[in-house]
Design a protein around this motif. Structure first.
Motif, PDB file in Angstrom:
ATOM      1  N   VAL A 230       0.837  -1.214   0.000  1.00 55.46           N
ATOM      2  CA  VAL A 230       0.000   0.000   0.000  1.00 55.46           C
ATOM      3  C   VAL A 230       0.863   1.252   0.000  1.00 55.46           C
ATOM      4  O   VAL A 230       0.567   2.243  -0.677  1.00 55.46           O
ATOM      5  CB  VAL A 230      -0.947   0.002   1.226  1.00 55.46           C
ATOM      6  N   ASN A 231       1.974   1.196   0.745  1.00 59.69           N
ATOM      7  CA  ASN A 231       2.848   2.367   0.883  1.00 59.69           C
ATOM      8  C   ASN A 231       3.926   2.461  -0.197  1.00 59.69           C
ATOM      9  O   ASN A 231       4.778   3.350  -0.142  1.00 59.69           O
ATOM     10  CB  ASN A 231       3.528   2.344   2.257  1.00 59.69           C
ATOM     11  N   CYS A 232       3.906   1.545  -1.150  1.00 65.31           N
ATOM     12  CA  CYS A 232       4.967   1.512  -2.169  1.00 65.31           C
ATOM     13  C   CYS A 232       5.008   2.807  -2.981  1.00 65.31           C
ATOM     14  O   CYS A 232       4.020   3.186  -3.615  1.00 65.31           O
ATOM     15  CB  CYS A 232       4.725   0.332  -3.111  1.00 65.31           C
ATOM     16  N   GLY A 233       6.156   3.468  -2.939  1.00 67.61           N
ATOM     17  CA  GLY A 233       6.324   4.707  -3.714  1.00 67.61           C
ATOM     18  C   GLY A 233       5.674   5.924  -3.091  1.00 67.61           C
ATOM     19  O   GLY A 233       5.772   7.026  -3.618  1.00 67.61           O
ATOM     20  N   ILE A 234       4.982   5.740  -1.964  1.00 69.89           N
ATOM     21  CA  ILE A 234       4.303   6.860  -1.286  1.00 69.89           C
ATOM     22  C   ILE A 234       5.087   7.180  -0.020  1.00 69.89           C
ATOM     23  O   ILE A 234       5.307   6.307   0.815  1.00 69.89           O
ATOM     24  CB  ILE A 234       2.838   6.497  -0.904  1.00 69.89           C
ATOM     25  N   ARG A 235       5.515   8.417   0.123  1.00 69.83           N
ATOM     26  CA  ARG A 235       6.247   8.797   1.332  1.00 69.83           C
ATOM     27  C   ARG A 235       5.307   9.602   2.234  1.00 69.83           C
ATOM     28  O   ARG A 235       4.419  10.297   1.753  1.00 69.83           O
ATOM     29  CB  ARG A 235       7.467   9.653   0.997  1.00 69.83           C
ATOM     30  N   ASN A 236       5.525   9.477   3.534  1.00 65.11           N
ATOM     31  CA  ASN A 236       4.654  10.144   4.491  1.00 65.11           C
ATOM     32  C   ASN A 236       5.492  10.537   5.701  1.00 65.11           C
ATOM     33  O   ASN A 236       6.286   9.744   6.199  1.00 65.11           O
ATOM     34  CB  ASN A 236       3.535   9.177   4.894  1.00 65.11           C
ATOM     35  N   ASP A 237       5.306  11.762   6.168  1.00 62.44           N
ATOM     36  CA  ASP A 237       6.085  12.231   7.323  1.00 62.44           C
ATOM     37  C   ASP A 237       5.841  11.374   8.563  1.00 62.44           C
ATOM     38  O   ASP A 237       6.704  11.244   9.436  1.00 62.44           O
ATOM     39  CB  ASP A 237       5.739  13.698   7.634  1.00 62.44           C
ATOM     40  N   CYS A 238       4.639  10.800   8.658  1.00 62.60           N
ATOM     41  CA  CYS A 238       4.301   9.995   9.844  1.00 62.60           C
ATOM     42  C   CYS A 238       4.933   8.609   9.792  1.00 62.60           C
ATOM     43  O   CYS A 238       4.970   7.907  10.813  1.00 62.60           O
ATOM     44  CB  CYS A 238       2.787   9.834   9.951  1.00 62.60           C
ATOM     45  N   ASP A 239       5.397   8.186   8.634  1.00 60.42           N
ATOM     46  CA  ASP A 239       5.985   6.847   8.449  1.00 60.42           C
ATOM     47  C   ASP A 239       5.100   5.739   9.016  1.00 60.42           C
ATOM     48  O   ASP A 239       5.524   4.966   9.883  1.00 60.42           O
ATOM     49  CB  ASP A 239       7.376   6.770   9.114  1.00 60.42           C
ATOM     50  N   PRO A 240       3.840   5.631   8.546  1.00 60.27           N
ATOM     51  CA  PRO A 240       2.947   4.611   9.120  1.00 60.27           C
ATOM     52  C   PRO A 240       3.465   3.193   8.897  1.00 60.27           C
ATOM     53  O   PRO A 240       3.310   2.332   9.754  1.00 60.27           O
ATOM     54  CB  PRO A 240       1.626   4.835   8.368  1.00 60.27           C
ATOM     55  N   ALA A 241       4.107   2.943   7.757  1.00 62.72           N
ATOM     56  CA  ALA A 241       4.593   1.589   7.466  1.00 62.72           C
ATOM     57  C   ALA A 241       5.656   1.175   8.478  1.00 62.72           C
ATOM     58  O   ALA A 241       5.629   0.052   9.004  1.00 62.72           O
ATOM     59  CB  ALA A 241       5.154   1.534   6.042  1.00 62.72           C
ATOM     60  N   LEU A 242       6.575   2.072   8.753  1.00 62.39           N
ATOM     61  CA  LEU A 242       7.647   1.761   9.704  1.00 62.39           C
ATOM     62  C   LEU A 242       7.076   1.534  11.095  1.00 62.39           C
ATOM     63  O   LEU A 242       7.467   0.598  11.807  1.00 62.39           O
ATOM     64  CB  LEU A 242       8.673   2.905   9.720  1.00 62.39           C
ATOM     65  N   ALA A 243       6.114   2.386  11.478  1.00 61.07           N
ATOM     66  CA  ALA A 243       5.510   2.262  12.808  1.00 61.07           C
ATOM     67  C   ALA A 243       4.813   0.909  12.974  1.00 61.07           C
ATOM     68  O   ALA A 243       4.899   0.263  14.023  1.00 61.07           O
ATOM     69  CB  ALA A 243       4.507   3.396  13.018  1.00 61.07           C
ATOM     70  N   LEU A 244       4.122   0.457  11.913  1.00 56.95           N
ATOM     71  CA  LEU A 244       3.376  -0.799  11.993  1.00 56.95           C
ATOM     72  C   LEU A 244       4.284  -2.028  11.893  1.00 56.95           C
ATOM     73  O   LEU A 244       4.072  -3.029  12.567  1.00 56.95           O
ATOM     74  CB  LEU A 244       2.342  -0.857  10.851  1.00 56.95           C
ATOM     75  N   LEU A 245       5.283  -1.955  11.025  1.00 55.80           N
ATOM     76  CA  LEU A 245       6.073  -3.155  10.713  1.00 55.80           C
ATOM     77  C   LEU A 245       7.256  -3.379  11.654  1.00 55.80           C
ATOM     78  O   LEU A 245       7.714  -4.507  11.811  1.00 55.80           O
ATOM     79  CB  LEU A 245       6.596  -3.067   9.269  1.00 55.80           C
TER      80      LEU A 245
END
Length: 915
Positions: free
Chosen positions: A479-494
């Protein structure tokens, strides 16, 4: 006084090499020739012979008059040369006598005037390799060389190139002699300055020729000459607003065929010229090609237009570049936020769905809509009961590929009022590791839509089944592929799941991080995954996927710490582990760090020679092919072909990556691509079985999302091969070359193959995957890593493709085993193949555009058409491989020179509507 013709012709007959006959012509032959001439030509011939005689007169005044007259005659005839001019024809017999007279003349202006004339006569009369035209030009006056005509200037340029090469060689010899004398005789001499200085007189002449060429629309010839004399810096003095685009187009095209580091030097000059004339978007594309963040920043700083900066951000987002904006680039916080939002790709899903709504393909489709079993005879339906779990797994992938990015489908996201009970039903129609791919498929369906995607995946985190959790973690990454976000939801979850005990959960989290943060060089992820590599208790599959994710996160970064961690992990592997299929991911992770970085891989390649012999050659081939991927380096292709020519034991595996490497390197430009296809045909005929298994995959990479008919036919033939692994690779590659094209011919082939292989569950699985790829995103997506008119290569996209292809080298153990979810690495290469025009407020704006086959206009005179066979559509539109678009209205001006992806249009202030 009448000219003495006999005397003149006799003098010329005595000169060496010049007369076209061995003996002086007799009077009868001379008279016969004269009879063939018209009165006008005869008069001209006699007039020229008179001038030649007068040039040799002892009286300077008569000499000067004769020389002036000769110059006038020759100049008027050589201004345009469609055939050999008559004055040059008639003066041929006198060339020797004029040369002899020149040698006897005293130094004076008249001698220089005669040298000018001899220089022009040498154009057609001098012996091969003598370079007399240049010799007499250097001895002559310093007048305007352009007045003698284009052909003379062209000839002179050719001779200068040869002379320059010769003199440079002499300088090198003198330098060596000087060094030798210093080292062995202790006599300090000086490098002979005469030879070195003599290059300068050529450069002065080059300046004149370049100025002439640039004024007369012959930019390619000017560039070629400057490349020959190794002084391209002169070019910037001669470009102007009328010719800089044609000049830079030729420079960027020529760079593909130059050896390093000349290619980079040429591109830097093109970059500087673009900046000089305010063509910032083109300069940015060159900066991206050079992978130079300082150049990218310079483009932003040089441009004052905030709208133009937004267009730059769209180009960066398409390329997948992680670029930090600072106060120098945009002092205004609001503007900077808008630019960051574009670079972070947060609007990609919005634009993609706008395209889908416009083309009216929002309706979700099911795998059965693709299989079209009703078009086949009864055999295929009879085989449906065979291995239903594998067929359900195939349907999961087909469904994910088909509805990628649409946010809805008929298996995983059915309507809530549906009696089928939601996605849970389909999820549990898969067994064990099949559930991982099923859960992750929801991530692909909701690709790029972070908010909705994370909300829908959340329910799987509460499952009691570890495979489902693993799939959800992978889904978060997709879902987050190629999409950057200041909150870094992927890192927080994984992050928390990376250290769990269960290997499948760890792999899901590690893969998710690799996909979500590909190309970002995130330090936190690097240190986390590097720690896993050094963990002695970690299983091999966890280590293998950690290496790949590290390679993806730090792709093309040459990160030494990460390289060290992967090297140590490889060295720590036991003999038995080195036999495992997944071990190939460690050298590949190492190779991705140097993707496209050429000689910067050398130090690591040397270290790889110390590895265990079972992995050493595989590592060498992988590092070489990754480092030179997309460069078109023919020497490296020859090197790899040499390895493929060896006949080895069956246990050797390094020839597979060598075959893939040929495709990775040669895909840079069309000519190399065609030659590589021919070379791969030979490998099919003469190669060992392990080479034949890799050839279809290499063909798939060369023509990815671009179904060439000859490649399609080859793969169709191989799909019926007696070796099942060759057939599987060919079937899979049919999906790759047709990916996202909805190609009817490939779809028909795959339908027939599904009927042909209805009893073979493994091959039928491959056929289904290929069918899903052909209809990728209902025909709206591409997985071609090249964009911007095939000029730029996205490193993250290529990394995803290479990873998946290396897994396919052992399809039975990986794709058909329990690691089928490596197919999701393809998401890194998925991009909408669209042109979406937006207005100054970044809202979609529909305008008419012409879409047609791109035409190569490099080096063509005038303003040739850049597309052919076009049709006019309203944006948004789909662009196939090899297509190019141009605006069909003058009402708007595009802010990007290449109409692909998101293009901002601003109103043309000079536009007036016809009443």
């Amino acid at each position: 006084m009448a000219p003495d013709l006999n005397k003149a012709s006799g003098g010329s007959g005595a000169s060496k090499n010049e007369a076209p006959v061995k003996a002086p012509p007799s009077k009868k032959k001379e008279e016969k020739k004269d009879e063939d001439l018209s009165e006008e030509d005869l008069a001209l011939k006699q007039q020229l012979e008179l001038y030649v005689e007068r040039v040799q007169d002892p009286e300077p005044g008569i000499q000067k008059l004769a020389l002036e007259s000769l110059r006038q005659e020759i100049r008027s005839s050589t201004s345009s040369m469609t055939s050999v001019p008559k004055p040059l024809k008639f003066l041929r017999v006198h060339y020797g006598s004029l040369k002899a007279h020149y040698e006897n003349m005293a130094e004076s202006d008249l001698k220089k005037y005669l040298a000018d004339i001899l220089s022009v006569l040498a154009l057609t009369m001098s012996a091969e390799g003598e370079r007399e035209s240049l010799k007499y030009r250097l001895l002559g006056s310093e007048g305007d060389i352009g007045s003698w005509g284009h052909e003379y200037v062209r000839n002179l340029a050719g001779e200068i190139a040869q002379e320059h090469t010769k003199r440079q060689a002499m300088i090198r010899v003198f330098t060596l002699m000087y060094t030798f004398s210093l080292k062995y005789t202790s006599k300090i001499g000086t490098i002979p300055q005469t030879e070195e200085a003599s290059v300068h007189d050529l450069i002065e002449l080059v300046q004149q020729i370049v100025a002439f060429h640039m004024k007369h629309n012959a930019e390619p010839e000017a560039v070629d000459l400057l490349m020959e004399v190794e002084d391209l810096n002169i070019l910037s003095e001669h470009v102007d607003k009328t010719n800089f685009k044609r000049t830079c187009l030729y420079l960027t095209s020529a760079a593909k065929y130059l050896p390093g580091p000349d290619d980079l030097a040429v591109l830097k000059i093109a970059y500087e010229i673009y900046l000089k004339f305010g063509e910032y978007a083109s300069a940015l594309q060159i900066a991206l090609f050079l992978d130079n963040s300082q150049y990218i920043k310079q483009v932003y700083i040089s441009c004052d237009d905030p709208l133009q900066k937004k267009q730059f951000s769209y180009i960066l987002a398409r390329h997948g570049t992680a670029f930090e904006l600072d106060d120098d680039i945009s002092a205004d916080d609001v503007d900077r936020e808008v630019l960051e939002e574009i670079i972070n790709n947060t609007k990609l899903t919005e634009g993609y769905l706008t395209l889908a709504r416009d083309i009216e393909v929002m309706e979700p489709k099911s795998p059965e809509d693709i299989y079209k079993a009703h078009l086949l005879d009864g055999r295929s339906s009879a085989g449906a009961s065979v291995d239903s779990a594998r067929q359900n797994l195939a349907a999961t992938f087909v469904n994910a590929f088909l509805n990628a990015g649409f946010g809805q489908d008929k298996l995983m996201t059915p309507p809530t009022d549906s009696s089928s009970g939601g996605s849970g039903n389909w999820l549990f129609k898969n067994k064990d590791h099949g559930k991982t791919s099923a859960a992750a498929s929801l991530g692909m369906i909701l690709m790029w839509d972070v908010d909705s995607g994370l909300a829908q995946l959340d329910k799987y985190f509460h499952s009691n089944d570890n495979h489902v959790i693993a799939g959800a973690l992978l889904g978060v990454g997709i879902v987050n592929c190629g999409i950057r976000n200041d909150c870094d939801p992927a890192l927080a979850l994984l992050d928390d799941f990376v250290d769990k005990e269960d290997p499948s959960i760890r792999i899901g989290a590690i893969m998710g991080l690799g996909i979500a943060y590909a190309g970002t060089q995130n330090e936190q992820i690097c240190s986390k995954l590097s720690g896993i590599l050094s963990d002695a208790k970690a299983p091999l599959d966890v280590i293998a996927f950690s290496a790949i994710s590290l390679g993806l996160v730090c792709v093309s970064s040459c990160n030494e710490e990460v390289a060290q961690a992967i090297i140590l992990a490889l060295m720590d592997r036991s003999e038995s582990e080195l036999q495992e299929p997944l071990i190939r991911f460690l050298p590949l992770g190492l190779g991705l760090l140097y993707l496209g970085k050429q000689e910067r891989v050398d130090a690591t390649a040397e270290v790889s020679k110390t590895f265990n012999e079972k992995i050493r050659k595989y590592c060498d081939m992988t590092l070489l092919s990754c480092a030179y991927a997309g460069t078109g380096n023919v020497l490296k292709v020859q090197n790899l072909l040499g390895h493929c020519a060896e006949h080895l034991e069956k246990s050797e595996t390094h020839q597979g990556p060598a075959v893939l490497g040929i495709a990775m390197i040669a895909m840079a430009e069309e000519l190399g691509l065609e030659m590589a296809i021919r070379s791969l045909e030979h490998l099919l005929q003469y190669g060992e079985q392990n080479i034949r298994r890799a050839v279809p995959l290499a063909l798939g990479l060369l023509c990815i999302s671009n179904p060439k008919v000859n490649v399609m036919d080859t793969l169709s033939r191989l799909s019926h091969d007696t070796d099942s692994e060759v057939a599987m690779a060919a079937v899979f590659s049919l999906g790759l070359i047709g990916a996202g094209t909805n190609n009817a011919r490939i779809a028909g082939m795959l339908r027939n193959l599904s009927s042909y292989y209805y009893k073979d569950a493994t091959l039928l699985f491959c056929v289904r995957i290929a069918q899903g790829l052909v209809h990728l995103g209902k025909g709206l997506l591409t997985i071609n890593p090249y964009h911007s008119d095939r000029f730029l290569l996205s490193p993250t996209a290529l990394a995803g493709l290479i990873t998946m292809l290396h897994a396919c080298l052992d399809m039975k153990a990986i794709i058909l085993g329990k690691y089928h979810y490596v197919l999701y690495f393809l998401v890194l290469a998925m991009q909408p193949r669209m042109l979406l025009t937006v207005d100054e407020n970044l809202k979609p704006l529909s305008v008419p555009v012409r879409v047609g086959q791109a035409v190569d206009v490099v080096g063509q005179a005038g303003r040739p058409k850049t597309i052919t066979g076009f049709q006019t559509h309203s944006t948004p539109v789909l662009l196939a491989a090899g297509d190019r678009a141009e605006l069909a209205t003058e009402k708007y001006l595009p802010l990007s020179p290449i109409l692909e992806g998101f293009v901002i249009l601003k109103e043309n202030p000079d536009y007036r509507e016809d009443l």
